[in-house]
Design an enzyme around this catalytic site. Structure first.
Site, PDB file in Angstrom:
ATOM      1  N   ASP A 193     -12.853 -30.903  -3.237  1.00  0.00           N
ATOM      2  CA  ASP A 193     -14.146 -30.229  -3.076  1.00  0.00           C
ATOM      3  C   ASP A 193     -14.531 -30.265  -1.603  1.00  0.00           C
ATOM      4  O   ASP A 193     -14.134 -31.177  -0.868  1.00  0.00           O
ATOM      5  CB  ASP A 193     -15.233 -30.925  -3.906  1.00  0.00           C
ATOM      6  CG  ASP A 193     -16.542 -30.135  -3.909  1.00  0.00           C
ATOM      7  OD1 ASP A 193     -16.492 -28.900  -4.075  1.00  0.00           O
ATOM      8  OD2 ASP A 193     -17.609 -30.740  -3.717  1.00  0.00           O
ATOM      9  N   HIS A 233     -23.230 -32.650  -5.501  1.00  0.00           N
ATOM     10  CA  HIS A 233     -23.100 -31.883  -4.266  1.00  0.00           C
ATOM     11  C   HIS A 233     -22.661 -32.741  -3.085  1.00  0.00           C
ATOM     12  O   HIS A 233     -22.750 -32.296  -1.955  1.00  0.00           O
ATOM     13  CB  HIS A 233     -24.392 -31.122  -3.909  1.00  0.00           C
ATOM     14  CG  HIS A 233     -24.596 -29.904  -4.758  1.00  0.00           C
ATOM     15  ND1 HIS A 233     -23.672 -28.901  -4.849  1.00  0.00           N
ATOM     16  CD2 HIS A 233     -25.614 -29.545  -5.563  1.00  0.00           C
ATOM     17  CE1 HIS A 233     -24.116 -27.971  -5.661  1.00  0.00           C
ATOM     18  NE2 HIS A 233     -25.288 -28.342  -6.123  1.00  0.00           N
ATOM     19  N   ASP A 281     -18.471 -34.772  -6.743  1.00  0.00           N
ATOM     20  CA  ASP A 281     -18.048 -33.587  -7.487  1.00  0.00           C
ATOM     21  C   ASP A 281     -16.556 -33.643  -7.830  1.00  0.00           C
ATOM     22  O   ASP A 281     -16.131 -33.171  -8.888  1.00  0.00           O
ATOM     23  CB  ASP A 281     -18.361 -32.322  -6.676  1.00  0.00           C
ATOM     24  CG  ASP A 281     -19.861 -31.999  -6.680  1.00  0.00           C
ATOM     25  OD1 ASP A 281     -20.605 -32.681  -7.404  1.00  0.00           O
ATOM     26  OD2 ASP A 281     -20.284 -31.074  -5.962  1.00  0.00           O
TER      27      ASP A 281
END
Length: 331
Positions: free
Chosen positions: A132, A284, A289
DNA sequence: TGCCAGGCCCTCTTTAGGGCCTT
């Protein structure tokens, strides 16, 4: 018998020669779910949230690496000597990455996904990495990455990698991820051009001989992968041809269309709610994540009856993204 | 100070537009 466990039982039969994610991750689906409790990681730079220490460039200070032996539930810190040795190895290895090595990636022909998926020994070839990124915004032409996190689902030592990235610009969306301009616009936080050789070296260290890396992210096709490709190219680097990418967003859509679940939307938050995954930390943030998606992925693949082979078939290459962009521009 | 994209899917569609997802 639940559908998931039935599929898993079938996949455990060696004669089937089907490589599920459960098989891939150490033989049992249960062990797959333990992955996120394994605390073996490589952290280059982080915020105070991660308790990282700063330093000047080329004198980067890393946190001591600790290993939580899977299954024991106890944290076993290595000796100081061992940590120093490992840090030395990592640092030396980083310094050995040069333009010639990076260029070797570009000499390899892009792989045939169908051919890879049909390989009878797929699990011994594929490294699955959930990743991510956090960025300064959506528009990759102008925006920059401010954080990146990866997790090799095979687990083991140094199975995660995370760092803040210096965007060399104002961070306008701190309210989204909590990463501020002050946190990343510092001389001790690596710029993307500093980070790329280290990142490529780390990923190569996780690869299997002659194998492939299957990168997994939510909305990878539209956001994460084009962003990373753009950043690599901005730093005169191409995506290694043995990298494949899987987007879990269409998988979530497929699950929602199939019915039978209470999936309210195809977002990561909705998936974690569906599978009752407790988000440990601020959503976030990249590693949070990544950990969430790492727990979602095995459940999602079981619900969709996806084997490792079928997941590879659903993957795409970096060149696919680049070519689709070229086609669009030529129209 | 800094400022809103792009890919995919669905439909009231396909020579389009709106919604969702990602930061």
């Amino acid at each position: 018998m639940k559908t998931g466990s039935m599929i898993f039982s079938l996949l455990q039969v060696p004669r089937c020669r089907i490589h599920s994610l459960a098989n891939y991750c150490g033989g049992t689906f249960h062990s797959f779910n333990k992955i996120c409790r394994n605390n073996s990681s490589v952290r280059l730079f982080g915020s105070r949230i991660y308790g990282l220490q700063g330093g000047h460039r080329k004198k980067w200070t890393r946190r001591p690496i600790s290993t939580n032996t899977e299954g024991t539930g106890s944290t076993k810190s290595r000796s100081t000597k061992d940590e120093i040795l490992r840090e030395t190895i990592l640092t030396n290895a980083t310094l050995n990455v040069n333009k010639t090595q990076l260029g070797q990636f570009q000499e390899i022909q892009y792989c045939d996904i169908e051919e890879i998926a049909q390989n009878k020994d797929l699990s011994s070839l594929v490294t699955v990495i959930v990743f991510d990124i956090e960025t300064t915004g959506f528009k990759r032409e102008n925006e920059r990455i401010v954080e990146i996190a990866l997790r090799d689902l095979h687990g083991g030592e140094n199975s995660t990698f995370q760092t803040l990235v210096n965007p060399q610009r104002y961070v306008p969306n701190s309210h989204i991820h909590g990463i501020t301009t002050q946190m990343v616009n510092r001389p001790d936080v690596p710029r993307m051009e500093d980070l790329i050789p280290i990142l490529l070296h780390y990923v190569r260290s996780r690869e299997k001989p002659g194998g492939y890396v299957l990168w997994v992210a939510h909305n990878a096709r539209s956001f994460d992968v084009p962003f990373i490709i753009h950043e690599l190219r901005r730093c005169s680097t191409e995506v290694p041809p043995n990298w494949l990418f899987v987007d879990t967003l269409p998988l979530a859509r497929e699950l929602m269309k199939s019915g039978g679940t209470k999936l309210s939307s195809i977002s990561l938050a909705a998936l974690s709610e569906l599978y009752k995954i407790k988000v440990d930390g601020s959503a976030h943030r990249a590693m949070v994540d990544v950990n969430t998606l790492s727990l979602i992925l095995p459940k999602l693949t079981i619900d969709l009856k996806l084997t490792l082979s079928s997941l590879v078939k659903k993957s795409f290459r970096g060149s696919d993204i680049i070519n689709s962009k070229r086609k669009k521009n030529s129209n």
